[in-house]
Scaffold this active site. Structure first.
Site, PDB file in Angstrom:
ATOM      1  N   ASP A  41       0.827  -1.209   0.000  1.00 19.81           N
ATOM      2  CA  ASP A  41       0.000   0.000   0.000  1.00 19.81           C
ATOM      3  C   ASP A  41       0.862   1.261   0.000  1.00 19.81           C
ATOM      4  O   ASP A  41       1.975   1.254   0.527  1.00 19.81           O
ATOM      5  CB  ASP A  41      -0.911  -0.033   1.246  1.00 19.81           C
ATOM      6  N   ASN A  72     -10.924  -2.479  -5.624  1.00 18.99           N
ATOM      7  CA  ASN A  72     -10.132  -1.473  -6.336  1.00 18.99           C
ATOM      8  C   ASN A  72     -10.735  -1.069  -7.687  1.00 18.99           C
ATOM      9  O   ASN A  72     -10.315  -0.061  -8.269  1.00 18.99           O
ATOM     10  CB  ASN A  72      -8.681  -1.940  -6.513  1.00 18.99           C
TER      11      ASN A  72
END
Ligand code: IPE
Ligand code: IPE
Ligand code: MG
Length: 241
Positions: free
Chosen positions: A28, A76
């Site tokens: 991330d 996502n």
């Protein structure tokens, strides 16, 4: 350039034993890394992909048997189309590169997740890579269009379709994308967030967690060393004493 091709001699020392066989990464912070530099988010993903190669290679060098990376979640898709398209293009480039390298490194590549909505070209490459590497001993799992909840639902539905009426833990485990693999010993998340974000929900039941504020594109082997050292200070009890 191919995956895992940068062999850094000073880093080849084995640093783990049977207690730490599987590390799973939540990669991330790519977007924030780019934003800090006044660059588009896509630039962060490009840099993130390079770091993915370095870090997975390093993990192999220090003796990790299985590395799992969270590359794209079922959530996502909510991102702007341009960003999703750029990420898919990166995947296609990297999967192609992976093809010849994993054989040399004895790595079996597996994609975790629901492939069905992915571009056709990508699906073909993924199948080719999985087939070509399936007899190799080490594991690299790349989670693409992966969701922990989706995986469990998929496993349960598969068991029902097979006529199983009373589902056991083993029935589910045998139908996960990670079937037959070790559970992650350590889940490592970069970029400060301390959450699972729908990653390996079943498999993480007794995983250790390690969080760092370092953004994924800034991750270096020494951060892995720090996490490994920290891991070995922990005592895993699995509910026992
Ligand atoms: C992780 O980085 C990569 C993917 C989720 C595809 P992010 O893109 O989430 O980066 P941040 O969290 O916005 O900085
Ligand atoms: C998790 O990161 C997914 C991947 C790393 C692929 P996100 O950036 O999507 O997670 P949230 O939205 O911060 O929970
Ligand atoms: Mg993020």
């Amino acid at each position: 350039m191919a995956l895992f091709n940068k062999k850094s001699k000073e880093n080849t020392e084995v640093k783990v034993d049977e207690r730490l066989q599987h590390i799973a990464f939540i990669m991330d912070g790519n977007g924030r890394w780019a934003k800090k530099r006044g660059m588009p988010r896509e630039y962060g993903h490009t840099q993130g992909a390079k770091v993915f190669k370095e870090i997975t290679e390093y993990c192999g060098d220090i003796g990790i048997n299985t590395v799992t990376v969270y590359a794209f979640s079922t959530e996502n898709w909510k991102r702007p189309k341009a960003e999703v398209d750029a990420i898919m293009k990166l995947f296609i480039d990297y999967i192609y590169e992976a093809l010849n390298v994993m054989m040399k490194k004895d790595i079996c590549i597996k994609f975790l997740g629901d492939k069905s909505p992915l571009p056709d070209k990508m699906k073909e490459l993924m199948t080719e890579v999985e087939e070509g590497s399936k007899n190799n001993k080490k594991h690299l799992n790349i989670a693409i269009n992966y969701g922990g909840k989706d995986e469990i639902v998929h496993a349960v539905n598969t068991a029902i379709a097979e006529g199983i009426t009373e589902i056991t833990e083993k029935d589910i485990e045998d139908r996960l994308y990670t079937k037959g693999q070790m559970m992650p010993d350590l889940i490592f998340r970069t970029a400060g967030e301390q959450r699972l974000s729908n990653f390996l929900m079943w498999q993480s039941a007794y995983s250790e967690f390690y969080f760092t504020d370092t953004l994924w594109p800034d991750l270096k082997p020494e951060h892995i060393d720090a996490a490994v050292e920290n891991f070995y200070q922990r005592q895993r009890r699995y509910g026992g004493l």
